[in-house]
Design an enzyme around this catalytic site. Sequence first.
Site, mmCIF file in Angstrom:
data_model
loop_
_atom_site.group_PDB
_atom_site.id
_atom_site.type_symbol
_atom_site.label_atom_id
_atom_site.label_comp_id
_atom_site.label_asym_id
_atom_site.label_seq_id
_atom_site.Cartn_x
_atom_site.Cartn_y
_atom_site.Cartn_z
ATOM 1 N N LYS A 40 12.643 14.451 -1.465
ATOM 2 C CA LYS A 40 11.208 14.360 -1.778
ATOM 3 C C LYS A 40 10.424 14.039 -0.510
ATOM 4 C CE LYS A 40 12.077 9.696 -3.469
ATOM 5 N NZ LYS A 40 11.221 8.556 -3.625
ATOM 6 N N ARG A 138 8.960 0.595 -13.528
ATOM 7 C CA ARG A 138 8.196 1.784 -13.113
ATOM 8 C C ARG A 138 8.115 2.788 -14.253
ATOM 9 N NH1 ARG A 138 9.815 4.272 -7.312
ATOM 10 N NH2 ARG A 138 11.619 4.999 -8.475
ATOM 11 N N HIS A 169 17.170 2.964 -11.847
ATOM 12 C CA HIS A 169 16.889 2.786 -10.415
ATOM 13 C C HIS A 169 16.847 1.297 -10.107
ATOM 14 C CE1 HIS A 169 15.606 4.054 -6.517
ATOM 15 N NE2 HIS A 169 14.422 3.489 -6.594
ATOM 16 N N TYR A 267 -11.699 2.959 21.538
ATOM 17 C CA TYR A 267 -12.782 2.543 20.641
ATOM 18 C C TYR A 267 -12.822 1.027 20.525
ATOM 19 C CZ TYR A 267 -13.198 7.365 18.980
ATOM 20 O OH TYR A 267 -13.392 8.708 18.899
ATOM 21 N N CYS A 313 -6.350 6.361 18.695
ATOM 22 C CA CYS A 313 -7.413 7.228 18.163
ATOM 23 C C CYS A 313 -6.802 8.197 17.146
ATOM 24 C CB CYS A 313 -8.061 8.039 19.275
ATOM 25 S SG CYS A 313 -8.534 7.103 20.720
ATOM 26 N N MET A 314 -7.645 9.063 16.608
ATOM 27 C CA MET A 314 -7.150 10.022 15.615
ATOM 28 C C MET A 314 -6.102 10.970 16.218
ATOM 29 S SD MET A 314 -9.262 12.732 13.267
ATOM 30 C CE MET A 314 -10.398 11.558 12.607
HETATM 31 C C1 PLP Z 1 14.647 7.206 -8.506
HETATM 32 C C2 PLP Z 1 15.039 7.233 -7.052
HETATM 33 N N1 PLP Z 1 16.322 7.448 -6.742
HETATM 34 C C3 PLP Z 1 16.746 7.475 -5.468
HETATM 35 C C4 PLP Z 1 15.856 7.276 -4.429
HETATM 36 C C5 PLP Z 1 16.379 7.279 -3.035
HETATM 37 O O1 PLP Z 1 16.279 5.999 -2.502
HETATM 38 P P1 PLP Z 1 16.860 5.703 -1.061
HETATM 39 O O2 PLP Z 1 16.013 6.515 -0.129
HETATM 40 O O3 PLP Z 1 16.611 4.253 -0.874
HETATM 41 O O4 PLP Z 1 18.259 6.120 -1.071
HETATM 42 C C6 PLP Z 1 14.509 7.049 -4.706
HETATM 43 C C7 PLP Z 1 13.588 6.828 -3.607
HETATM 44 O O5 PLP Z 1 12.542 6.267 -3.666
HETATM 45 C C8 PLP Z 1 14.089 7.023 -6.066
HETATM 46 O O6 PLP Z 1 12.820 6.800 -6.387
#
Ligand code: PLP
Length: 372
Positions: A40, A138, A169, A267, A313-314
């Site tokens: 991700k 969560r 998790h 800045y 800066c940017m």
């Molecule tokens: C549900 C879930 N599983 C696995 C992971 C992977 O975690 P890590 O990068 O600490 O291995 C994440 C990361 O945020 C997650 O949200």
Amino acid sequence: MVVGLHRKAYIKVDLDVIRQNIKYELTRMEKNQELFAVVKANAYGHGLVPVAKAAKQAGATGFCVAVIDEGVALREAGLTETILVLGVTPSEDAPYLAEYELSTAVGDLEYLQQVYPLLKQSGQKLRVHLALDTGMGRIGFRDQASLLEALNFLQEHTKQFEFEGIFTHFSTADAKDTTYYEQQLARFEELMEVVEKRPRYVHVANSAAAVWHKDCGGNVVRFGITMYGLNPSGTELVLPNEFQPALSFESELVAVKRLAPGDGVGYGKTYTAKEHEWLGTVPVGYADGWLRRMQGYHVLVGGELCEIVGRVCMDQFMVKLPHEFPLKTKVTLLSSEKDAPQSLQNAAAYADTITYEILCGLSERVPRYYQN
Ligand SMILES: Cc1ncc(COP(=O)(O)O)c(C=O)c1O
């Protein structure tokens, strides 16, 4: 965002290092366990598709993403393995998930009830991983009764749903104190008592659990930060040396000048030269993910540690140089060497954050170059 190809600022990713990290983790896992590469957020800034392909070469048999579009991008890149969307997805997008054969996390019965008519109408089947909230707070089922309702619903509608997985998790698997981790594990086992027929995938381990709680169970490891060679705990626990970082961030000096005493920098004029001193400019800024709070941090210029002076800066920042340097001298902002002063861990500690946040913040404007 447009990628800045015509600027000397780039991220290098060594895919072979990522493959080695995965292969090493596979040697630590049980024979019946599979490794899903967590890719991700643009593979934690490393680049979604190149990393996913490298992970597959190294033995990953599935992928985890956070949003549907990341999963679709993997499918469009030709990856056919299981892809799990870890986050809650909009119910109206269920047919889209099914079309791309993406698996989705489901944390409440309402979602299943909402998507059922849509799937029935389109004649599609959705792959479901039930999320159990064992203490992360969560998403997910928190008690046996609500989980049972969802299990029954899935069982009643097997034409529209494939109950493919169940997971939880951990929130503290990276901590020295294991009390809460153990409570979560016990809670998971308790919730699992109502699951009569285990689905194909049962998964609890993130990197931290995989590294420090090998016996946590499940037949899939969701391997994230440590695939990129980084320590989930920061510095609290020791990560085996076999895991190595894969990413570095480099640039070069585009201006070098000599300041007179009293000259200001950046800045807000937060830095004033006390004497005659040399100053260099690096064409990277917070728009690249190089945070404004890196002022005062040291980067490597031509092999020497130099302090960032004035506000970032940017698109540029300035460094105090110990002597004159030629233009185009190499600047290392982040090093892939674990123990280097510019390690990701040091940058994260300086910015009072975690390596994850630094990595995910590296913007698309910085091109990624891959070593195979
Ligand atoms: C549900 C879930 N599983 C696995 C992971 C992977 O975690 P890590 O990068 O600490 O291995 C994440 C990361 O945020 C997650 O949200």
